[in-house]
Structure formats: structure tokens, C-alpha cells
Scaffold this active site. Structure first.
Site, short mmCIF file in Angstrom:
data_model
loop_
_atom_site.label_atom_id
_atom_site.label_comp_id
_atom_site.label_asym_id
_atom_site.label_seq_id
_atom_site.Cartn_x
_atom_site.Cartn_y
_atom_site.Cartn_z
N SER A 5 0.86 -1.18 0.00
CA SER A 5 0.00 0.00 0.00
C SER A 5 0.90 1.24 0.00
O SER A 5 1.73 1.38 -0.88
CB SER A 5 -0.95 -0.04 1.21
OG SER A 5 -1.87 1.04 1.15
N HIS B 30 -2.90 -1.22 -3.20
CA HIS B 30 -4.14 -0.46 -2.99
C HIS B 30 -4.19 0.72 -3.96
O HIS B 30 -3.19 1.44 -4.14
CB HIS B 30 -4.20 0.07 -1.56
CG HIS B 30 -4.35 -1.01 -0.54
ND1 HIS B 30 -4.05 -0.84 0.79
CD2 HIS B 30 -4.79 -2.30 -0.66
CE1 HIS B 30 -4.29 -1.96 1.44
NE2 HIS B 30 -4.73 -2.86 0.59
N ASP C 282 -4.00 -4.72 6.17
CA ASP C 282 -4.43 -5.59 5.08
C ASP C 282 -3.30 -6.55 4.74
O ASP C 282 -2.14 -6.15 4.61
CB ASP C 282 -4.82 -4.75 3.85
CG ASP C 282 -5.53 -5.58 2.79
OD1 ASP C 282 -6.07 -6.65 3.13
OD2 ASP C 282 -5.56 -5.14 1.63
#
Length: 337
Positions: A13, A40, A132
């Protein structure tokens, strides 16, 4: 004939582009594994990641394509607004429910890979915020796969690596410059076939949700956990606790970790505060106009009532501004209020 780890799934990310470029720069052209990447990204954009990674190293990178086979020595990147999955040695693209506010989500890729290829999987968590990938990495390990995490001290944003190591403390840890060596060694090692059902029933359900959503005849999360008392930021539905975890799902499948939910609630609170402040300012402006109108008409009693209402709203607005200055805005932005 022994099998080898040949599916490398990578999640990143914030700060992840730099980490991905560093990793791809050192992977050999004859890598005996396929590499799938989730970074992401906003849903309404076109991803430039394949072009960036093509320039970074020797492996060709391309956007993932639904139903396409996994080829060794190739890199496949998630596309906006779709989960990237592994389904029976093929790539899958899904518009299943978002996880932690993301689609594509790292956990969705990791769980599907664990389910599809078991011990042949290597999960890699790179730089990023929050957590995540942490849950999905546990699924990979449960199926006999390997876990690799960028050294948090080497990551521009250490949140994802730190949370991954919290859930999988046995993961191999290395800075980006050494990750290629770690991966090539893991790929070269022969592995035994893993047992068929080492993922938990809930992990299997969650992998199914990412691929298909919650359809008739499939288990609903509201039958699998107790109500959490929280509401889903994506749909305002009730969130159910995923048993044995610090995670939640709503009845339509949106998934949230504790950390991601707290961050999203912070954002909701900030928006609510700004809305309240705007409403108070509009009430003050309208009240002053009504007061002036009453004065012009010679109605002093009504004018005093409006003046009192303006004073009350102004006091509330001042209190709210002070709260926003103290708890919401970064230092240095107070002057704009």
C-alpha cells in the site's frame, strides 16, 4: 516428483511502489514462479503499475486477466475496483465486497491463493499502512505456504509489515534489497503436498465471499458471529464479529479489521464535525439576516429572539472549532478555520 513453491503473491500500500520496484529490480529473469501483485489503488483510476514494474527489472509485468493461466517468470498486477484472486492455477478477477475499504484487497488475494495452491504459495507483505494482508498471510501459512515480510525498519510505511509479523511471527524478514534472495531460495526448496483442509471453515467462507459475494445458498456472516455493536462504513449495515479474530463483516460481505474500522470511523467523525460546523455557520448567517429584517420592520422582540439564537449558535461553533483544532486537523492548519 516433488513440487516447489511457484506462486508468489505480494501485497503493498503506502510506500509500496518503491518497495515493489526494489523487489522487481533484483528478481532473476528465469524466476520459476508467477508473481501476483495487489497495490491499494482508487477505484476510478487507470493503474500505471504494470508500466512502472516493466521498467524496474527483467520480469515482464502486465495487468491481470480473468481466467488467464499463471506463467512462471511473469508479474501480474491487480486492476482497479477488482479483487485479484487465484482460482485453480488461473487468475480471477472479482467485484466481491471490499475488505478494509479496498478492492483490490491483499487479504482476498492471499486467502484465495492459500485455498488454490496450498504449500506452493509464498505470501509477501511490503510497505503499507494498517493491516491488510495480515489475516491472509495466516491462511497461507496454515496451508503450508511460506510467509515473507519486508523489514518494517526498511519500509516507508511500516504498518502492514508490523501487523503481518504480529499475526505471523515466524515469517522471514528482510529489507527489500535482500527479498529476491529469500524468495529464490524458497522457490527452489521442494515442498510436500499439504493436507487438503487446513484452512479454517471461516477462511474458506471468506475466500468464497471475495470470489462470489454473498449469494443465496451461501453462508451469511450474520449466522457465523455475534453482533459487534458497530455499523459498516460502506453500507451502514450491522457488523458481525468474525469469531476468533479482531475482524468484522456485514451481512452483504464488507470486511473490516479493528484498525481499518477505527481509521474509517475517524474519517466519518471528521466529516460529521465539518458538516456540523458548516450548518452552525449557515444558521448564524441566516439568524443575522432574520434579525436585521425584524429590526427594519420595527419588531424589536423578534429581533432579540434572533439575536439570542445567533449568540447561542456562535458559541457552539466556537466550541466545535476548538475541538477540531485540537483533535482533527494536523498542526499548522488551524489558521484556515
Amino acid at each position: 516428483m516433488p513440487q516447489h513453491r511457484d506462486v508468489v503473491v505480494v501485497g503493498a500500500s503506502a510506500g509500496g511502489v518503491e518497495s515493489l520496484r526494489g523487489l522487481l529490480a533484483t528478481l532473476p529473469a528465469d524466476l520459476a514462479a508467477a508473481v501476483l501483485v495487489v497495490l491499494h489503488m482508487p477505484s476510478g483510476c487507470t493503474s500505471a503499475l504494470p508500466a512502472i514494474l516493466n521498467r524496474a527489472g527483467l520480469l515482464p509485468a502486465r495487468p491481470a486477466s480473468h481466467g488467464a493461466p499463471l506463467r512462471h517468470g511473469h508479474v501480474y498486477t491487480a486492476i482497479p475496483d477488482h479483487h485479484l484472486l487465484v482460482l485453480d492455477d488461473l487468475m480471477g478477477l472479482s467485484r466481491g465486497p471490499a475488505e478494509n475499504g479496498h478492492r483490490p484487497a491483499v487479504d482476498a488475494l492471499f486467502r484465495s491463493t492459500a485455498r488454490a495452491v496450498g504449500p506452493r504459495a509464498i505470501g509477501v507483505v511490503l510497505s503499507g499502512a494498517l493491516d491488510d494482508g495480515a489475516s491472509g498471510l495466516t491462511s497461507i501459512v496454515a496451508r503450508g505456504g511460506a510467509a515473507v515480510v519486508q523489514d518494517p525498519a526498511d519500509a516507508l510505511c511500516p504498518g502492514m509489515p508490523e501487523n503481518a509479523l504480529r499475526e505471523v511471527p515466524t515469517a522471514r524478514v528482510a529489507p527489500v534489497a535482500e527479498l529476491a534472495e529469500v524468495l529464490t531460495k524458497l522457490i527452489a526448496e521442494p515442498v510436500a503436498a499439504g493436507p487438503a483442509n487446513t484452512m479454517s471453515p471461516l477462511d474458506l467462507v471468506e475466500a468464497d465471499i471475495a470470489a462470489h459475494g454473498l449469494k443465496e445458498g451461501r453462508p451469511n456472516m450474520d449466522t457465523m458471529g455475534d453482533p459487534s455493536g458497530f455499523t459498516c462504513p460502506d453500507c451502514d449495515g450491522s457488523l458481525m464479529t468474525v469469531p476468533g479474530t479482531r475482524r468484522y463483516r456485514c451481512r452483504v460481505g464488507h470486511a473490516w479489521s479493528l484498525e481499518a474500522l477505527a481509521e474509517r470511523k475517524d474519517g466519518q467523525l471528521e466529516r460529521a464535525l465539518w458538516t456540523a460546523l458548516r450548518t452552525l455557520d449557515e444558521k448564524i448567517t441566516l439568524g443575522r439576516r432574520m434579525e436585521q429584517t425584524a429590526v427594519e420592520r420595527g419588531n424589536g422582540l423578534v429581533a432579540k429572539r434572533y439575536a439570542a439564537s445567533v449568540a447561542e449558535a456562535a458559541q457552539a461553533a466556537d466550541v466545535l472549532r476548538e475541538f477540531i483544532r485540537a483533535d482533527v486537523l494536523p498542526t499548522g492548519e488551524e489558521a484556515t478555520l
